[in-house]
Design an enzyme around this catalytic site. Structure first.
Site, PDB file in Angstrom:
ATOM      1  N   ASP A 296       0.815  -1.216   0.081  1.00 42.50           N
ATOM      2  CA  ASP A 296       0.070   0.108  -0.009  1.00 42.50           C
ATOM      3  C   ASP A 296       0.923   1.071   0.056  1.00 42.50           C
ATOM      4  O   ASP A 296       1.870   1.390   0.849  1.00 42.50           O
ATOM      5  CB  ASP A 296      -0.785  -0.193   1.050  1.00 42.50           C
ATOM      6  CG  ASP A 296      -1.882   0.969   1.330  1.00 42.50           C
ATOM      7  OD1 ASP A 296      -1.782   2.249   0.840  1.00 42.50           O
ATOM      8  OD2 ASP A 296      -3.236   0.596   1.212  1.00 42.50           O
ATOM      9  N   ILE A 297       0.431   2.259  -0.900  1.00 43.25           N
ATOM     10  CA  ILE A 297       1.540   3.622  -1.088  1.00 43.25           C
ATOM     11  C   ILE A 297       1.189   4.226   0.208  1.00 43.25           C
ATOM     12  O   ILE A 297       1.756   5.442   0.338  1.00 43.25           O
ATOM     13  CB  ILE A 297       1.318   3.977  -2.386  1.00 43.25           C
ATOM     14  CG1 ILE A 297       0.195   4.439  -2.672  1.00 43.25           C
ATOM     15  CG2 ILE A 297       2.067   3.104  -3.502  1.00 43.25           C
ATOM     16  CD1 ILE A 297       0.039   5.254  -3.892  1.00 43.25           C
TER      17      ILE A 297
ATOM     18  N   HIS B 109     -10.863  -5.399  -2.543  1.00 41.45           N
ATOM     19  CA  HIS B 109      -9.372  -5.614  -2.020  1.00 41.45           C
ATOM     20  C   HIS B 109      -9.314  -5.883  -0.510  1.00 41.45           C
ATOM     21  O   HIS B 109     -10.226  -5.359   0.089  1.00 41.45           O
ATOM     22  CB  HIS B 109      -8.437  -4.389  -2.266  1.00 41.45           C
ATOM     23  CG  HIS B 109      -9.059  -2.948  -1.700  1.00 41.45           C
ATOM     24  ND1 HIS B 109     -10.361  -2.257  -2.371  1.00 41.45           N
ATOM     25  CD2 HIS B 109      -8.822  -2.213  -0.541  1.00 41.45           C
ATOM     26  CE1 HIS B 109     -10.421  -1.280  -1.735  1.00 41.45           C
ATOM     27  NE2 HIS B 109      -9.471  -0.877  -0.646  1.00 41.45           N
ATOM     28  N   PHE B 110      -8.404  -6.502  -0.085  1.00 40.69           N
ATOM     29  CA  PHE B 110      -8.139  -7.008   1.054  1.00 40.69           C
ATOM     30  C   PHE B 110      -6.935  -6.426   1.721  1.00 40.69           C
ATOM     31  O   PHE B 110      -5.855  -6.387   1.132  1.00 40.69           O
ATOM     32  CB  PHE B 110      -7.977  -8.445   1.238  1.00 40.69           C
ATOM     33  CG  PHE B 110      -9.077  -9.396   0.788  1.00 40.69           C
ATOM     34  CD1 PHE B 110      -9.718 -10.012   1.922  1.00 40.69           C
ATOM     35  CD2 PHE B 110      -9.796  -9.222  -0.466  1.00 40.69           C
ATOM     36  CE1 PHE B 110     -11.017 -10.609   1.602  1.00 40.69           C
ATOM     37  CE2 PHE B 110     -10.779 -10.071  -0.595  1.00 40.69           C
ATOM     38  CZ  PHE B 110     -11.597 -10.718   0.097  1.00 40.69           C
TER      39      PHE B 110
ATOM     40  N   GLN C  77     -15.123   1.983   2.137  1.00 34.91           N
ATOM     41  CA  GLN C  77     -14.423   1.678   0.844  1.00 34.91           C
ATOM     42  C   GLN C  77     -14.253   2.903   0.025  1.00 34.91           C
ATOM     43  O   GLN C  77     -14.993   3.473  -0.408  1.00 34.91           O
ATOM     44  CB  GLN C  77     -15.191   0.663   0.194  1.00 34.91           C
ATOM     45  CG  GLN C  77     -14.596  -0.056  -1.030  1.00 34.91           C
ATOM     46  CD  GLN C  77     -15.381  -0.688  -1.971  1.00 34.91           C
ATOM     47  OE1 GLN C  77     -16.895  -1.051  -1.649  1.00 34.91           O
ATOM     48  NE2 GLN C  77     -14.937  -1.602  -2.824  1.00 34.91           N
TER      49      GLN C  77
END
Length: 134
Positions: free
Chosen positions: A31-32, A96-97, A90
């Site tokens: 994750d960025i 996505h997890f 969300q």
């Protein structure tokens, strides 16, 4: 795949990522905007906004990959998170997890748990309703 979806663009290679795992049906990457060191996302390559939009055969690798990520990061405590819909937090309309290591109280996911009082008769009725649809 959806043309405007950021995750579909990552899958197609149009946007770079720090890819940790890839197969025909699944992609995992860092994750960025992490909540902690090692925060990663695991996504099905099949585009769908909510979990119920994804065919079962595109979900089979998700949890095994999440498990491998937890092991690979060395996380002892961690959260697995999957949100469906805006009021459920969300932000990206592609399933996505999150695998979010929780190394200490300050880093990682913070969660509130607003429990409600239980009416056992209402709970039994709900149980019967849901069970009949399973």
């Amino acid at each position: 795949m959806a043309a405007a979806c950021i995750f579909c663009k990552i899958i197609k290679g149009e946007i770079p990522c720090f890819k940790l795992f890839e197969s025909d049906k699944t992609l995992a990457f860092l994750d960025i905007n992490p909540l902690s060191k090692g925060h990663a996302l695991v996504i099905p390559k099949f585009h769908g906004a909510k979990l119920t939009d994804i065919p079962d055969d595109h979900l089979g690798e998700i949890l095994p990959v999440v498990k491998k990520l937890a092991t690979a990061t060395g996380a002892v405590d961690y959260n697995i998170l999957q949100n469906n819909g805006r009021i459920a937090h969300q932000e990206v309309d592609h399933v996505h997890f999150h695998m979010i290591p929780k190394p200490n109280v300050e880093q990682g996911l913070g969660v509130g748990w607003p429990q409600q009082k239980t009416d056992m008769d209402a709970l039994k009725a709900l149980f019967e309703e849901i069970k009949s649809k399973m």
